[in-house]
Design an enzyme around this catalytic site. Structure first.
Site, PDB file in Angstrom:
ATOM      1  N   ALA A   1       2.907   8.591  -0.260  1.00 54.12           N
ATOM      2  CA  ALA A   1       1.593   8.196   0.247  1.00 54.12           C
ATOM      3  C   ALA A   1       1.781   7.156   1.338  1.00 54.12           C
ATOM      4  O   ALA A   1       1.724   5.954   1.084  1.00 54.12           O
ATOM      5  CB  ALA A   1       0.717   7.638  -0.873  1.00 54.12           C
TER       6      ALA A   1
ATOM      7  N   LEU B   1       0.816  -1.206   0.000  1.00 55.73           N
ATOM      8  CA  LEU B   1       0.000   0.000   0.000  1.00 55.73           C
ATOM      9  C   LEU B   1       0.855   1.264   0.000  1.00 55.73           C
ATOM     10  O   LEU B   1       0.655   2.164  -0.810  1.00 55.73           O
ATOM     11  CB  LEU B   1      -0.934  -0.003   1.222  1.00 55.73           C
ATOM     12  CG  LEU B   1      -1.846   1.203   1.413  1.00 55.73           C
ATOM     13  CD1 LEU B   1      -2.820   1.335   0.239  1.00 55.73           C
ATOM     14  CD2 LEU B   1      -2.624   1.082   2.724  1.00 55.73           C
TER      15      LEU B   1
ATOM     16  N   GLU C   1       0.439   0.459   9.489  1.00 56.21           N
ATOM     17  CA  GLU C   1      -1.014   0.242   9.491  1.00 56.21           C
ATOM     18  C   GLU C   1      -1.773   1.422  10.099  1.00 56.21           C
ATOM     19  O   GLU C   1      -2.794   1.251  10.755  1.00 56.21           O
ATOM     20  CB  GLU C   1      -1.364  -1.071  10.214  1.00 56.21           C
ATOM     21  CG  GLU C   1      -0.836  -2.290   9.487  1.00 56.21           C
ATOM     22  CD  GLU C   1      -1.325  -3.591  10.077  1.00 56.21           C
ATOM     23  OE1 GLU C   1      -2.508  -3.665  10.478  1.00 56.21           O
ATOM     24  OE2 GLU C   1      -0.522  -4.544  10.130  1.00 56.21           O
TER      25      GLU C   1
ATOM     26  N   GLY D   1      19.250  -0.928  33.135  1.00 58.99           N
ATOM     27  CA  GLY D   1      20.478  -0.185  32.920  1.00 58.99           C
ATOM     28  C   GLY D   1      21.142  -0.558  31.606  1.00 58.99           C
ATOM     29  O   GLY D   1      20.488  -1.008  30.661  1.00 58.99           O
TER      30      GLY D   1
END
Length: 386
Positions: free
Chosen positions: A127, A122, A360, A336
């Site tokens: 984008a 995607l 997502e 630590g």
């Protein structure tokens, strides 16, 4: 405090046993798909757990709560196996939900077996959070299209065998002009490269140079691909929160063990009230995240209205991922310098817990979804009173 039924607890125990006895011993692979691990996930039926239905039935949509239990449990033991499993689901669910019977038959059995690697393509350079601004073009070519452009930050790229690809089929239409396609990893014109990230998972860039897709490759309907993406993300966003809960729980468990054995100033670390209070806050945030994730999953499984599902999923992902970041950070602080030593559990968690706040849908996107949902709900309520 689990709140699980006996059957659910047995499911969780089985996942934990498989992960402890088999998955943790698989050698890690940095920056590439770990195919032996995927095949082992398939051999033990955990990839089948991504889907609903009995093991001897055709896969279908899973219960969101089952998916969350699966991801949370794996994440407490091996984040590499959890991520490998989750990416199989993310990449293949659009095929299962919106593909033709031929598409499902071609790809899903291999996904379940762990022999076919799936990916969800995607994001693009321009984008990311604004998914409706996709620029990958699908230009008409006979009865099909040619894909031109690139995707980036794609998990399992460029090694995947099959991609769910979102491309623009109608210009200047934002979300209404995007179509989802299934693209084979060896398609002519498709190339890519791996990207080195903070976390060691397989993430890469894809270049589409006239990749041909036909009408049989459309997932769902032309120009309705955004709905395909959102249907998958609404299911997987709560489970991203479950992944975060698993990491937070692992960090909390390690911190409890450390505080009960580490001596400082002549006494155990746990004797310091500030440490005790920190552990209490870590536990509270982890449990609150778990409950919110399971509530969102239950909302999805109940068949609630789409707006309610989206709202609850956004809340679960937002709260759980932000909380896990804080819990892991506090765990490192309690340990630590040794908590940042390469190879230490917390060093790994510290690197891996950051990404879920981005992918997502970044935390800012989730806040926007929640805020707009609140406004719409109140406006509808006011209109109903008039």
């Amino acid at each position: 405090m689990s709140g699980l039924t006996g059957e659910q607890q047995q499911y969780v125990d089985r996942i934990r046993a498989v992960a402890t006895d088999h998955l943790v011993s698989v050698p890690a692979v940095h920056g590439a798909v770990n195919r032996p691990l995927l095949e082992l996930l398939g051999d033990h039926g955990l990839l089948r757990g991504l889907f609903g239905g009995a093991p001897d039935e055709a896969p279908r949509d899973a219960a969101a709560l089952q998916l969350c239990l699966l991801r949370e449990t794996l994440a407490t033991i091996t984040t590499e196996a959890e991520t490998a499993l989750a990416l199989q689901g993310l990449g293949s669910y659009p095929l299962l939900q919106s593909g033709s019977p031929e598409v499902v038959e071609r790809w899903i059995p291999g996904v379940v077996a762990g022999t076919t690697v799936a990916a969800f393509a995607l994001s693009e350079p321009g984008a990311g959070s604004d998914a409706a601004a996709l620029a990958l073009r699908a230009t008409p070519d006979g009865d099909g299209w040619r894909l031109h452009g690139e995707k980036t930050w794609i998990s399992n790229a460029p090694d995947a065998d099959v991609y769910t690809v979102f491309a623009r089929t109608t210009e200047a239409a934002r979300a209404r002009g995007v179509t989802a396609f299934v693209v084979a990893g060896d398609a002519e014109g498709l190339s890519g490269e791996r990207l080195d990230m903070v976390a060691p998972h397989a993430i890469g860039r894809l270049v589409f140079d006239g990749v041909r897709v036909g009408p049989e490759d459309v997932l769902g309907e032309v120009d309705r691909g955004f709905a395909v993406a959102m249907r998958t993300l609404d299911l997987f966003r709560p489970s991203v929160g479950a992944f975060a809960v698993g990491m937070a729980q692992a960090a909390l468990d390690a911190s409890l063990d450390w505080a009960l054995t580490r001596e400082v100033y002549g006494d155990l670390l746990i004797r310091q009230q500030s440490v005790e209070h920190t552990l209490a806050e870590m536990a509270t945030r982890t449990q609150a995240s778990r409950l919110l994730v399971r509530a969102a999953a239950t909302t999805y499984d109940s068949g609630a209205p789409a707006a309610e599902i989206t709202q609850s999923a956004a809340m679960a992902k937002l709260f759980a991922t932000e909380s896990a970041q804080w819990v892991v950070d506090q765990a490192v602080q309690l340990h630590g310098a040794r908590g940042l030593q390469q190879g230490h559990l917390l060093e790994r968690l510290y690197r891996e817990v950051r990404a879920p706040r981005i992918y997502e849908g970044a935390s800012e996107v989730q806040r926007t979804i929640i805020g707009r949902g609140l406004v719409r709900a109140r406006q509808a309520e006011q209109e109903g009173q008039q």
